[in-house]
Scaffold this motif. Structure first.
Motif, PDB file in Angstrom:
ATOM      1  N   GLY A   1      12.611  34.133  43.883  1.00 46.32           N
ATOM      2  CA  GLY A   1      13.763  35.003  44.069  1.00 46.32           C
ATOM      3  C   GLY A   1      13.553  36.483  43.752  1.00 46.32           C
ATOM      4  O   GLY A   1      12.568  36.889  43.159  1.00 46.32           O
ATOM      5  N   GLY A   2      14.509  37.281  44.213  1.00 46.50           N
ATOM      6  CA  GLY A   2      14.618  38.659  43.771  1.00 46.50           C
ATOM      7  C   GLY A   2      13.737  39.687  44.432  1.00 46.50           C
ATOM      8  O   GLY A   2      13.625  40.798  43.927  1.00 46.50           O
ATOM      9  N   THR A   3      13.118  39.381  45.595  1.00 47.01           N
ATOM     10  CA  THR A   3      12.253  40.378  46.233  1.00 47.01           C
ATOM     11  C   THR A   3      12.958  41.143  47.348  1.00 47.01           C
ATOM     12  O   THR A   3      12.369  42.047  47.924  1.00 47.01           O
ATOM     13  CB  THR A   3      10.991  39.712  46.805  1.00 47.01           C
ATOM     14  OG1 THR A   3      11.370  38.668  47.707  1.00 47.01           O
ATOM     15  CG2 THR A   3      10.125  39.146  45.691  1.00 47.01           C
ATOM     16  N   GLY A   4      14.196  40.767  47.666  1.00 36.46           N
ATOM     17  CA  GLY A   4      14.934  41.489  48.700  1.00 36.46           C
ATOM     18  C   GLY A   4      14.770  40.895  50.090  1.00 36.46           C
ATOM     19  O   GLY A   4      14.723  41.637  51.069  1.00 36.46           O
ATOM     20  N   LYS A   5      14.715  39.573  50.189  1.00 37.90           N
ATOM     21  CA  LYS A   5      14.494  38.947  51.497  1.00 37.90           C
ATOM     22  C   LYS A   5      15.629  39.260  52.467  1.00 37.90           C
ATOM     23  O   LYS A   5      15.380  39.595  53.629  1.00 37.90           O
ATOM     24  CB  LYS A   5      14.343  37.431  51.339  1.00 37.90           C
ATOM     25  CG  LYS A   5      13.064  36.995  50.645  1.00 37.90           C
ATOM     26  CD  LYS A   5      12.906  35.484  50.673  1.00 37.90           C
ATOM     27  CE  LYS A   5      14.033  34.779  49.981  1.00 37.90           C
ATOM     28  NZ  LYS A   5      14.097  35.051  48.531  1.00 37.90           N
TER      29      LYS A   5
ATOM     30  N   TYR B   1      17.087  43.915  58.377  1.00 37.21           N
ATOM     31  CA  TYR B   1      16.383  45.008  59.060  1.00 37.21           C
ATOM     32  C   TYR B   1      15.763  44.493  60.359  1.00 37.21           C
ATOM     33  O   TYR B   1      15.854  45.146  61.411  1.00 37.21           O
ATOM     34  CB  TYR B   1      15.297  45.587  58.149  1.00 37.21           C
ATOM     35  CG  TYR B   1      14.536  46.736  58.783  1.00 37.21           C
ATOM     36  CD1 TYR B   1      14.943  48.052  58.581  1.00 37.21           C
ATOM     37  CD2 TYR B   1      13.443  46.511  59.610  1.00 37.21           C
ATOM     38  CE1 TYR B   1      14.274  49.111  59.190  1.00 37.21           C
ATOM     39  CE2 TYR B   1      12.769  47.554  60.219  1.00 37.21           C
ATOM     40  CZ  TYR B   1      13.186  48.851  59.998  1.00 37.21           C
ATOM     41  OH  TYR B   1      12.529  49.893  60.613  1.00 37.21           O
ATOM     42  N   LEU B   2      15.118  43.324  60.306  1.00 35.11           N
ATOM     43  CA  LEU B   2      14.512  42.753  61.504  1.00 35.11           C
ATOM     44  C   LEU B   2      15.574  42.447  62.557  1.00 35.11           C
ATOM     45  O   LEU B   2      15.339  42.647  63.754  1.00 35.11           O
ATOM     46  CB  LEU B   2      13.738  41.488  61.145  1.00 35.11           C
ATOM     47  CG  LEU B   2      12.442  41.697  60.359  1.00 35.11           C
ATOM     48  CD1 LEU B   2      11.900  40.364  59.850  1.00 35.11           C
ATOM     49  CD2 LEU B   2      11.387  42.393  61.222  1.00 35.11           C
ATOM     50  N   ILE B   3      16.730  41.973  62.128  1.00 29.26           N
ATOM     51  CA  ILE B   3      17.810  41.699  63.076  1.00 29.26           C
ATOM     52  C   ILE B   3      18.228  42.978  63.793  1.00 29.26           C
ATOM     53  O   ILE B   3      18.357  43.014  65.028  1.00 29.26           O
ATOM     54  CB  ILE B   3      19.012  41.063  62.348  1.00 29.26           C
ATOM     55  CG1 ILE B   3      18.674  39.646  61.896  1.00 29.26           C
ATOM     56  CG2 ILE B   3      20.247  41.055  63.261  1.00 29.26           C
ATOM     57  CD1 ILE B   3      19.731  39.021  61.005  1.00 29.26           C
TER      58      ILE B   3
ATOM     59  N   LEU C   1      12.302  33.370  60.228  1.00 33.56           N
ATOM     60  CA  LEU C   1      12.397  32.375  59.166  1.00 33.56           C
ATOM     61  C   LEU C   1      12.643  33.075  57.841  1.00 33.56           C
ATOM     62  O   LEU C   1      11.878  33.963  57.453  1.00 33.56           O
ATOM     63  CB  LEU C   1      11.109  31.549  59.074  1.00 33.56           C
ATOM     64  CG  LEU C   1      10.732  30.685  60.273  1.00 33.56           C
ATOM     65  CD1 LEU C   1       9.443  29.929  59.962  1.00 33.56           C
ATOM     66  CD2 LEU C   1      11.844  29.712  60.613  1.00 33.56           C
ATOM     67  N   ASP C   2      13.683  32.658  57.145  1.00 33.26           N
ATOM     68  CA  ASP C   2      14.031  33.247  55.853  1.00 33.26           C
ATOM     69  C   ASP C   2      13.490  32.364  54.739  1.00 33.26           C
ATOM     70  O   ASP C   2      13.825  31.173  54.660  1.00 33.26           O
ATOM     71  CB  ASP C   2      15.556  33.380  55.754  1.00 33.26           C
ATOM     72  CG  ASP C   2      16.009  34.051  54.468  1.00 33.26           C
ATOM     73  OD1 ASP C   2      15.152  34.544  53.712  1.00 33.26           O
ATOM     74  OD2 ASP C   2      17.227  34.076  54.218  1.00 33.26           O
ATOM     75  N   ASP C   3      12.649  32.935  53.882  1.00 38.24           N
ATOM     76  CA  ASP C   3      12.109  32.245  52.712  1.00 38.24           C
ATOM     77  C   ASP C   3      11.301  31.019  53.108  1.00 38.24           C
ATOM     78  O   ASP C   3      11.575  29.901  52.653  1.00 38.24           O
ATOM     79  CB  ASP C   3      13.228  31.862  51.746  1.00 38.24           C
ATOM     80  CG  ASP C   3      12.691  31.531  50.352  1.00 38.24           C
ATOM     81  OD1 ASP C   3      11.524  31.848  50.074  1.00 38.24           O
ATOM     82  OD2 ASP C   3      13.446  30.939  49.550  1.00 38.24           O
TER      83      ASP C   3
ATOM     84  N   LEU D   1       6.808  39.542  50.787  1.00 37.74           N
ATOM     85  CA  LEU D   1       7.498  40.569  50.009  1.00 37.74           C
ATOM     86  C   LEU D   1       7.078  40.470  48.547  1.00 37.74           C
ATOM     87  O   LEU D   1       7.035  39.377  47.977  1.00 37.74           O
ATOM     88  CB  LEU D   1       9.013  40.406  50.115  1.00 37.74           C
ATOM     89  CG  LEU D   1       9.605  40.371  51.531  1.00 37.74           C
ATOM     90  CD1 LEU D   1      11.124  40.251  51.457  1.00 37.74           C
ATOM     91  CD2 LEU D   1       9.195  41.592  52.331  1.00 37.74           C
ATOM     92  N   VAL D   2       6.801  41.627  47.944  1.00 39.38           N
ATOM     93  CA  VAL D   2       6.398  41.696  46.539  1.00 39.38           C
ATOM     94  C   VAL D   2       7.281  42.724  45.846  1.00 39.38           C
ATOM     95  O   VAL D   2       7.334  43.886  46.258  1.00 39.38           O
ATOM     96  CB  VAL D   2       4.912  42.107  46.398  1.00 39.38           C
ATOM     97  CG1 VAL D   2       4.530  42.229  44.928  1.00 39.38           C
ATOM     98  CG2 VAL D   2       4.005  41.102  47.102  1.00 39.38           C
ATOM     99  N   ASP D   3       7.986  42.315  44.805  1.00 44.09           N
ATOM    100  CA  ASP D   3       8.861  43.210  44.061  1.00 44.09           C
ATOM    101  C   ASP D   3       8.019  44.213  43.272  1.00 44.09           C
ATOM    102  O   ASP D   3       7.139  43.827  42.501  1.00 44.09           O
ATOM    103  CB  ASP D   3       9.728  42.378  43.110  1.00 44.09           C
ATOM    104  CG  ASP D   3      10.803  43.200  42.392  1.00 44.09           C
ATOM    105  OD1 ASP D   3      10.715  44.443  42.374  1.00 44.09           O
ATOM    106  OD2 ASP D   3      11.725  42.582  41.833  1.00 44.09           O
TER     107      ASP D   3
END
Length: 392
Positions: free
Chosen positions: A53-57, A63-65, A143-145, A160-162
């Motif tokens: 969690g918590g990386t801003g998915k 944004y991609l949408i 695909l999300d997560d 994604l990396v926080d």
């Protein structure tokens, strides 16, 4: 600063070692092709992480949408965390939140023309999207997560990396928050360091780039959070938006139920007279005792005051009963989006559009369209160039 959110429980490192054995064995089965990864004719873009969690998915998926929706028929597919349904569910504008989960519900409400589906088994979900009569014309699936869902082989794998939790300093669960060993990042085609402070210096970017230690086939980008004007959550005064700059005279109660609310807290704090945080766990299911605590906390704060929550929390709060009139009349939703740093937006857009155009089932028509900018982008860019990730 970088790494300032990392907290390790060294007493649990032996358990992390055992957890790592299991994850490495599973990954080895995929590498040896004993467990199979399936590719699809439709372009598939995966957005995920190797931390919990918590990386801003969600802002990156949105944004991609925005980038793709005017040129292609876009579908998003996620697990639908904490939903009260099972199997494949195709969302409609009337689908209740508890049937698809808070994040898919948020996306469907914001982008009603986009196909939103949930299925814990992503391969089955993709089969539905590509074969069912109502969705078979889908041009691209986001695909999300799904970074660990290796039964699907995406055409573009985005990791994604926080910024505040660099994976190079973290440890495996349960001592840290890594879902798999650091070498898992090697599967990514694109790596994005998210939630970067806006005042990063060139030296900071060079240090981060060296720390990530990526291969030549991998691309690295940096994004930061941006905030749009806040609107009142309830209908009484939606016509009275506020910006962060309008908070100078206000005491703020920040109400969140997300994995990593600290960055929002730090972004709001410089603009407000004071900020008090009520932070609940990710995807928190608000109970009446929580509502009573929110009411009491807000009532105790000096005036003038507002209460601010996120879009993700809004979808779980809007049907909750028991919020006081004072809370309802002063509850604002803070929309968040991402922007690319180091002028990376045009390159990122070109890469994504190039991949989808090249692999779209309707690629001949898609190539005839030349507007590759996102709706919230401002970079002029050139004609999209075809990209070649290692797996495509």
């Amino acid at each position: 600063m970088e790494g300032d959110f990392i907290k390790l429980n060294k007493k649990l490192l032996p358990l992390s070692w055992l957890y790592g054995l299991g994850v490495n064995f599973r990954n080895m089965l995929f590498e040896m092709n004993i467990l199979k990864s399936k590719s699809y004719a439709v372009p598939v873009i995966s957005v995920g992480n190797i931390t919990v969690g918590g990386t801003g998915k969600t802002p990156h998926v949105e944004y991609l949408i925005r980038l793709l929706q005017n040129q292609f028929s876009v579908a998003t597919l996620s697990r639908g965390y904490k939903r009260k349904s099972s199997g494949f569910v195709l969302a409609t504008p009337e689908t209740p939140m508890n049937m698809i989960g808070d994040e898919p519900y948020q996306i469907k409400q914001k982008y009603p023309k986009v196909t939103v589906a949930v299925d814990a088994k992503r391969t089955r979900g993709i089969e539905h999207l590509t074969h069912d009569s109502s969705t078979k014309e889908t041009d691209v699936i986001v695909l999300d997560d799904a970074f660990q869902h290796r039964y699907v082989k995406p055409g573009v794998n985005i990791l994604l990396v926080d910024y505040h939790r660099p994976i190079v300093y973290d440890k495996l669960l349960p001592a840290g928050r890594l879902r798999e060993p650091l070498k898992g990042k090697n599967r990514a085609d694109i790596v994005i360091v998210t939630k970067c402070p806006k005042d990063l210096k060139p030296m900071d970017f060079r240090v981060l780039t060296k720390q990530m230690n990526l291969y030549p086939y991998q691309q690295l980008f940096f994004t930061t959070l941006e905030y749009d004007r806040m609107r009142k959550m309830f209908t009484a005064a939606k016509e009275s938006p506020l910006s962060l700059e309008d908070l100078n005279d206000y005491h703020v109660l920040l109400l969140t139920g997300i994995a990593s609310p600290k960055q929002i807290y730090y972004d709001v704090m410089p603009h407000a007279k004071s900020v008090k945080s009520l932070a609940y766990g990710d995807h928190h299911d608000f109970k009446q005792k929580d509502i009573q605590h929110i009411n009491k906390t807000f009532a105790s704060m000096p005036s003038p005051k507002v209460i601010i929550t996120t879009e993700k929390d809004m979808v779980r709060l809007e049907s909750i009963e028991g919020l006081s009139d004072e809370v309802r009349n002063n509850l604002y939703v803070l929309p968040v989006r991402i922007s690319f740093m180091l002028e990376g937006e045009a390159t990122f857009n070109e890469n994504i559009i190039g991949y989808v155009r090249k692999n779209s089932r309707n690629s001949i028509l898609a190539k005839g369209k030349d507007d590759h900018k996102s709706q919230d982008g401002h970079h002029p860019g050139n004609r999209p160039r075809t990209i070649s990730f290692r797996n495509n």
